[in-house]
Design a protein around this motif. Structure first.
Motif, short mmCIF file in Angstrom:
data_model
loop_
_atom_site.label_atom_id
_atom_site.label_comp_id
_atom_site.label_asym_id
_atom_site.label_seq_id
_atom_site.Cartn_x
_atom_site.Cartn_y
_atom_site.Cartn_z
N LEU A 10 -9.38 11.13 1.22
CA LEU A 10 -8.24 10.21 1.09
C LEU A 10 -7.80 9.11 1.88
O LEU A 10 -7.50 8.07 1.64
CB LEU A 10 -6.86 11.21 0.87
N ILE A 11 -8.04 9.36 3.38
CA ILE A 11 -7.76 8.68 4.28
C ILE A 11 -8.92 7.47 4.27
O ILE A 11 -8.37 6.08 4.44
CB ILE A 11 -7.91 8.94 5.71
N VAL A 12 -10.28 7.76 3.85
CA VAL A 12 -11.13 6.71 3.61
C VAL A 12 -10.70 5.80 2.46
O VAL A 12 -10.92 4.53 2.41
CB VAL A 12 -12.69 7.19 3.49
N GLY A 13 -10.39 6.48 1.52
CA GLY A 13 -9.74 5.92 0.16
C GLY A 13 -8.49 4.83 0.56
O GLY A 13 -8.59 3.63 0.04
N ALA A 14 -7.87 5.28 1.33
CA ALA A 14 -6.69 4.35 1.96
C ALA A 14 -7.07 3.36 2.53
O ALA A 14 -6.58 2.09 2.28
CB ALA A 14 -5.70 5.15 2.79
N ALA A 47 0.76 -1.19 -0.13
CA ALA A 47 -0.09 0.02 -0.08
C ALA A 47 0.84 1.20 -0.05
O ALA A 47 0.53 2.27 -0.77
CB ALA A 47 -0.98 -0.06 1.26
N ALA A 48 2.02 1.09 0.73
CA ALA A 48 2.92 2.48 0.88
C ALA A 48 3.38 2.79 -0.52
O ALA A 48 3.56 3.72 -0.91
CB ALA A 48 3.91 2.15 1.86
N ILE A 89 -8.09 -8.69 11.02
CA ILE A 89 -7.21 -7.69 10.63
C ILE A 89 -7.94 -6.71 9.70
O ILE A 89 -7.79 -5.27 9.82
CB ILE A 89 -6.20 -8.33 9.73
N VAL A 90 -8.73 -7.02 8.97
CA VAL A 90 -9.85 -5.96 7.92
C VAL A 90 -10.41 -5.23 9.12
O VAL A 90 -10.41 -3.92 9.00
CB VAL A 90 -10.69 -7.01 7.24
N GLN A 91 -11.07 -5.62 10.28
CA GLN A 91 -12.04 -4.95 11.15
C GLN A 91 -10.77 -3.75 11.62
O GLN A 91 -11.28 -2.48 12.00
CB GLN A 91 -12.79 -5.61 12.00
N LEU A 92 -9.62 -4.28 12.19
CA LEU A 92 -8.68 -3.06 12.87
C LEU A 92 -8.18 -1.97 11.98
O LEU A 92 -8.23 -1.01 12.27
CB LEU A 92 -7.54 -4.08 13.22
N ILE A 93 -8.08 -2.43 10.58
CA ILE A 93 -7.68 -1.50 9.73
C ILE A 93 -8.82 -0.55 9.37
O ILE A 93 -8.53 0.47 9.62
CB ILE A 93 -7.23 -2.21 8.38
N GLN A 94 -9.97 -1.09 9.33
CA GLN A 94 -11.22 -0.20 9.02
C GLN A 94 -11.47 0.62 10.31
O GLN A 94 -11.65 1.95 9.91
CB GLN A 94 -12.55 -1.06 9.04
N GLU A 95 -11.35 0.32 11.28
CA GLU A 95 -11.82 1.15 12.62
C GLU A 95 -10.68 2.21 12.82
O GLU A 95 -11.13 3.05 13.13
CB GLU A 95 -11.82 0.18 13.86
N LEU A 118 -6.29 -0.55 1.18
CA LEU A 118 -5.70 -1.54 2.02
C LEU A 118 -6.44 -2.81 2.40
O LEU A 118 -5.90 -3.92 2.27
CB LEU A 118 -5.60 -1.01 3.81
N VAL A 119 -7.73 -2.72 2.54
CA VAL A 119 -8.62 -3.85 2.55
C VAL A 119 -8.55 -4.66 1.43
O VAL A 119 -8.49 -5.88 1.28
CB VAL A 119 -9.97 -3.48 2.97
N THR A 120 -8.61 -4.06 -0.02
CA THR A 120 -8.33 -4.61 -1.15
C THR A 120 -7.26 -5.29 -1.57
O THR A 120 -7.09 -6.34 -1.83
CB THR A 120 -8.89 -3.53 -2.25
#
Length: 225
Positions: free
Chosen positions: A151-155, A29-30, A204-210, A159-161
């Motif tokens: 942009l953060i929401v897009g990030a 992602a980076a 992991i997805v939920q942690l990234i999302q939150e 990340l999830v994708t």
């Protein structure tokens, strides 16, 4: 818990799978944002309604982005293995997977960034232009700060994708939870392993999302007024 899960945990294989999944996702992602964010900004500002309309540049970049976005990841991953070998010296393992993830994610990130930039209030941009602000300064002083929450929401979505894409690492000899699910679960007919990998991926997805949505809310001036 089945014996195979206990063995995987005691041998550190599950912990390693979690770590490999996380670091492949975030490193990919980076690099995807390193290339995709500038590309998205260029697509936005060169559009007909952008601050620097350049039709031919926008058209060419748009076609390239659309071509790569239209290719299914599995096919793109295989097609980009020679590029991975050229860049990192191998077409197998996590290094090669990161290269293919970056190549697949850059067009996606570019479109996400373009969409976020286009959401910026036109009045704010026109006010900056009326004061004679140079285009480059408008980009980093107006467009990016104003689009930051989006942009953060897009990030987060990116990340999830990318995390979902990383599950296919096992197909080119990579690691991660996808490898564990395929090697120790599917190939050995052990559904417990498959479902624990699914559960860990969901966590992991939920942690990234939150975390991502928390940061987005904190940076949104409309909420924090």
């Amino acid at each position: 818990m089945s014996d195979i899960l206990v063995q995987l945990w005691n041998k550190g294989i599950l912990q390693l799978g979690i770590w490999e999944t996380v670091y492949m996702t975030f490193i990919s992602a980076a690099f995807a944002y390193l290339f995709g964010l500038p590309l998205g900004i260029i697509l936005s500002i060169t559009d007909k309604d952008g601050i620097c309309p350049v039709a031919w540049v926008n058209k060419i970049l748009g076609v390239i982005v659309n071509v790569f976005r239209s290719i299914p990841f599995v096919i793109l991953m295989v097609a980009m293995l020679p590029a991975a070998k050229f860049i990192v010296g191998t077409s197998l393992g996590n290094k090669a997977m990161i290269v293919t993830l970056v190549i697949a994610a850059v067009p996606y990130v570019a479109r996400m960034a373009e969409s976020s930039i286009k959401e910026v209030d036109r009045g704010v941009i026109e006010a900056a232009q009326a004061m004679g602000t140079p285009s480059f300064k408008i980009i980093y002083k107006v467009l990016i700060p104003e689009a930051k929450p989006s942009l953060i929401v897009g990030a987060v979505i990116s990340l999830v994708t990318i995390l979902g894409y990383s599950a296919m690492a096992a197909t080119i000899g990579g690691g991660g939870l996808g490898m564990i699910a395929i090697t120790y679960g599917y190939q050995r007919f052990n559904n417990d392993v498959i479902w624990i990998c699914v559960l860990l991926t969901v966590i992991i997805v939920q942690l990234i999302q939150e975390l991502g949505m928390f940061i987005a809310r904190k940076t949104d001036k409309r909420i924090n007024k």
